[in-house]
Design a protein around this motif. Structure first.
Motif, PDB file in Angstrom:
ATOM      1  N   ASP A 228       6.849   5.111 -11.884  1.00  0.00           N
ATOM      2  CA  ASP A 228       7.244   6.626 -12.096  1.00  0.00           C
ATOM      3  C   ASP A 228       6.185   7.423 -12.815  1.00  0.00           C
ATOM      4  O   ASP A 228       5.573   8.399 -12.374  1.00  0.00           O
ATOM      5  N   LYS A 229       5.543   6.829 -13.765  1.00  0.00           N
ATOM      6  CA  LYS A 229       4.431   7.481 -14.710  1.00  0.00           C
ATOM      7  C   LYS A 229       3.197   7.243 -13.851  1.00  0.00           C
ATOM      8  O   LYS A 229       2.402   8.198 -13.848  1.00  0.00           O
ATOM      9  N   TYR A 230       2.781   6.020 -13.380  1.00  0.00           N
ATOM     10  CA  TYR A 230       1.194   5.828 -13.002  1.00  0.00           C
ATOM     11  C   TYR A 230       1.240   5.736 -11.523  1.00  0.00           C
ATOM     12  O   TYR A 230       0.032   5.534 -11.009  1.00  0.00           O
ATOM     13  N   GLY A 231       2.476   5.759 -10.803  1.00  0.00           N
ATOM     14  CA  GLY A 231       2.399   5.373  -9.436  1.00  0.00           C
ATOM     15  C   GLY A 231       2.326   4.004  -8.987  1.00  0.00           C
ATOM     16  O   GLY A 231       2.426   2.966  -9.939  1.00  0.00           O
ATOM     17  N   GLY A 232       2.189   3.520  -7.846  1.00  0.00           N
ATOM     18  CA  GLY A 232       2.751   2.134  -7.404  1.00  0.00           C
ATOM     19  C   GLY A 232       1.068   1.471  -7.228  1.00  0.00           C
ATOM     20  O   GLY A 232      -0.039   2.257  -7.264  1.00  0.00           O
ATOM     21  N   LEU A 233       1.220   0.178  -7.151  1.00  0.00           N
ATOM     22  CA  LEU A 233      -0.288  -0.506  -6.966  1.00  0.00           C
ATOM     23  C   LEU A 233       0.286  -1.378  -5.582  1.00  0.00           C
ATOM     24  O   LEU A 233       0.983  -1.727  -5.191  1.00  0.00           O
ATOM     25  N   TYR A 234      -1.039  -1.274  -4.495  1.00  0.00           N
ATOM     26  CA  TYR A 234      -1.035  -1.928  -3.315  1.00  0.00           C
ATOM     27  C   TYR A 234      -2.039  -2.729  -3.075  1.00  0.00           C
ATOM     28  O   TYR A 234      -3.273  -2.373  -3.630  1.00  0.00           O
ATOM     29  N   GLN A 235      -2.002  -3.708  -2.099  1.00  0.00           N
ATOM     30  CA  GLN A 235      -2.840  -4.605  -1.526  1.00  0.00           C
ATOM     31  C   GLN A 235      -3.395  -3.648  -0.480  1.00  0.00           C
ATOM     32  O   GLN A 235      -3.026  -2.755  -0.103  1.00  0.00           O
ATOM     33  N   TRP A 236      -4.689  -3.978  -0.129  1.00  0.00           N
ATOM     34  CA  TRP A 236      -5.536  -3.024   0.895  1.00  0.00           C
ATOM     35  C   TRP A 236      -4.736  -3.073   2.071  1.00  0.00           C
ATOM     36  O   TRP A 236      -4.735  -2.008   2.526  1.00  0.00           O
ATOM     37  N   ALA A 237      -4.099  -3.943   2.813  1.00  0.00           N
ATOM     38  CA  ALA A 237      -3.632  -4.022   3.989  1.00  0.00           C
ATOM     39  C   ALA A 237      -2.178  -3.430   4.019  1.00  0.00           C
ATOM     40  O   ALA A 237      -1.829  -2.368   4.777  1.00  0.00           O
ATOM     41  N   GLU A 238      -1.614  -3.270   2.772  1.00  0.00           N
ATOM     42  CA  GLU A 238      -0.595  -2.517   2.473  1.00  0.00           C
ATOM     43  C   GLU A 238      -0.907  -1.007   2.612  1.00  0.00           C
ATOM     44  O   GLU A 238      -0.198  -0.068   3.110  1.00  0.00           O
ATOM     45  N   MET A 239      -1.974  -0.687   1.731  1.00  0.00           N
ATOM     46  CA  MET A 239      -2.268   0.753   1.672  1.00  0.00           C
ATOM     47  C   MET A 239      -2.745   1.280   3.185  1.00  0.00           C
ATOM     48  O   MET A 239      -2.435   2.502   3.344  1.00  0.00           O
ATOM     49  N   MET A 240      -3.296   0.569   3.678  1.00  0.00           N
ATOM     50  CA  MET A 240      -3.880   0.912   5.223  1.00  0.00           C
ATOM     51  C   MET A 240      -2.685   0.865   6.125  1.00  0.00           C
ATOM     52  O   MET A 240      -3.040   1.283   7.324  1.00  0.00           O
ATOM     53  N   ASN A 241      -1.624   0.482   5.820  1.00  0.00           N
ATOM     54  CA  ASN A 241      -0.347   0.384   6.848  1.00  0.00           C
ATOM     55  C   ASN A 241      -0.688  -0.591   8.053  1.00  0.00           C
ATOM     56  O   ASN A 241      -0.512  -0.447   9.214  1.00  0.00           O
ATOM     57  N   LEU A 242      -1.453  -1.654   7.492  1.00  0.00           N
ATOM     58  CA  LEU A 242      -1.758  -2.670   8.672  1.00  0.00           C
ATOM     59  C   LEU A 242      -1.137  -3.894   8.319  1.00  0.00           C
ATOM     60  O   LEU A 242      -0.587  -4.230   7.206  1.00  0.00           O
ATOM     61  N   PRO A 243      -1.044  -4.913   9.253  1.00  0.00           N
ATOM     62  CA  PRO A 243      -0.292  -6.339   9.135  1.00  0.00           C
ATOM     63  C   PRO A 243      -1.048  -7.059   7.809  1.00  0.00           C
ATOM     64  O   PRO A 243      -2.109  -6.878   7.549  1.00  0.00           O
ATOM     65  N   PHE A 244      -0.151  -7.568   6.939  1.00  0.00           N
ATOM     66  CA  PHE A 244      -0.497  -8.457   6.109  1.00  0.00           C
ATOM     67  C   PHE A 244      -2.049  -9.267   6.346  1.00  0.00           C
ATOM     68  O   PHE A 244      -2.755  -9.637   5.575  1.00  0.00           O
ATOM     69  N   GLU A 245      -1.795  -9.999   7.598  1.00  0.00           N
ATOM     70  CA  GLU A 245      -2.984 -10.827   7.934  1.00  0.00           C
ATOM     71  C   GLU A 245      -4.392 -10.168   7.832  1.00  0.00           C
ATOM     72  O   GLU A 245      -5.323 -10.834   7.584  1.00  0.00           O
TER      73      GLU A 245
END
Length: 376
Positions: A228-245
């Motif tokens: 809520d305060k700092y925002g979420g943390l994301y892996q690169w593929a998640e941020m890009m909205n691409l498959p986990f592979e």
């Protein structure tokens, strides 16, 4: 005549002796009666008084103190219960002391008073324990209440008051974000969120974001209030909205210009060129400090309000850097001698430099912050 006189004197002596003996028998009988009566009286008095005292102490006082203890749990007034118990004990003690004086049995009185005192102590203990428990419960209740973070707080007050910031509502989860337009040099400008993105279902830091059917996020220390305060943390593929592979192989062919990733419709992921515009905004003479929030060792003269959101390591734990460091990816990757690297940057509270994007040796499995820029 002499004989008659002698016999008369003898009869007188005999009669006197007889009366003396009768008097002794009467005295002995009277003494025996008095002793029997006194013994009977003491025995009867002792039993009645002692029995009465014990009954009163074991039923009346105990019941009263129990009721007092019970009412103290409801009313949370242990001090009054203690005082009341002591008062009852004192009265009980006085009653038994008086009884023992009458009966002459002081040991019975002491025993009863001691018993009453134990009951009183038990009552106070019970009351005190209940009171403490209630107090502890109320503290727990109050501490469990979370007040949502005031996201206007770290923003520059004069910019906010001059309507430099606007608000955007993300219809996907009803979350609103402050954003503003930052004018760079040579006519360049960028409209960017002044907060990190916060969307997705939280997964624990010891797991990868592997579910390709939904957005997933890390919250620092697995605490949603940190998101809520700092925002979420994301892996690169998640941020890009691409498959986990894509975290373990090159997906350069899937990267598009103005790549949206997990940003809302009409918004795209922040690029290195966007950050250059922000850092060269008119009036910014502090480099990265001009882009950092005032609570993150900066001045925030640009209004960008970069915060120390921390990092989730690729090994699953969170780096001890909340409020001290922040990291973010760019929507790109590069191959060097056939080896894939990902673009990203980071900065810290004490360092006025930006690391990256020339430092390519980043893994895609870290958890980093995401900023969105309005598409033109």
């Amino acid at each position: 005549m002499k004989c008659v006189k002698g016999l008369g004197f003898l009869w007188v002596a005999v009669l006197a002796a007889f009366f003396a003996l009768s008097a002794c028998d009467d005295s002995s009988s009277a003494s025996s009666d008095e002793t029997g009566t006194s013994s009977s009286s003491v025995e009867t008095s002792d039993l009645d008084e002692s029995s009465s005292s014990v009954d009163k102490n074991s039923s009346g006082n105990e019941s009263t103190e129990k009721d007092k203890s019970s009412s103290s749990v409801k009313g949370s007034e242990p001090a009054e219960v203690s005082s009341s118990s002591a008062k009852e004990t004192k009265n009980s003690s006085d009653s038994k002391s008086s009884s023992s004086i009458k009966s002459g049995d002081s040991s019975s009185s002491k025993k009863d008073v001691s018993s009453s005192s134990v009951n009183s102590s038990s009552s106070v203990k019970s009351s005190s324990s209940s009171s403490v428990k209630q107090s502890s419960s109320s503290v727990t209740s109050s501490s469990s209440e979370y007040i949502p973070y005031n996201h206007a707080g770290p923003l520059l007050a004069d910019s906010l008051n001059s309507n430099a910031y606007q608000k955007f509502l993300d219809s996907r989860n009803g979350r609103s974000y402050y954003y503003l337009t930052i004018n760079g040099k040579n006519g360049a400008s960028v409209t960017v969120m002044a907060e990190n993105l916060n969307i997705g279902e939280m997964v624990n830091g010891d797991k990868d974001q592997t579910n390709d059917s939904k957005i997933e996020r890390y919250c620092y220390d697995n605490d949603t209030t940190k998101c809520d305060k700092y925002g979420g943390l994301y892996q690169w593929a998640e941020m890009m909205n691409l498959p986990f592979e894509c975290n373990s192989k090159s997906c350069a062919d899937s990267i598009k210009p103005n790549h949206q990733g997990i940003c809302p419709d009409g918004w795209r992921l922040l690029t290195y060129d966007d950050l250059v515009v922000i850092l060269k905004a008119d009036g910014n003479e502090h480099g990265i400090e001009g882009a950092r929030a005032q609570g993150f060792g900066g001045y925030n003269t640009t209004g960008y309000s970069l915060v120390g959101a921390g990092l989730r390591r690729p090994t699953g734990e969170f780096k001890d850097c909340l409020g001290k460091e922040t990291y973010w990816y760019y929507p790109g990757e590069i191959l060097v001698d056939g080896e894939m690297f990902v673009l990203g940057s980071n900065t810290s509270y004490s360092d006025n430099s930006i690391y990256g994007p020339s430092n390519f040796n980043y893994t895609k499995l870290e958890g980093r912050s995401v900023r969105c820029v309005k598409s033109k």
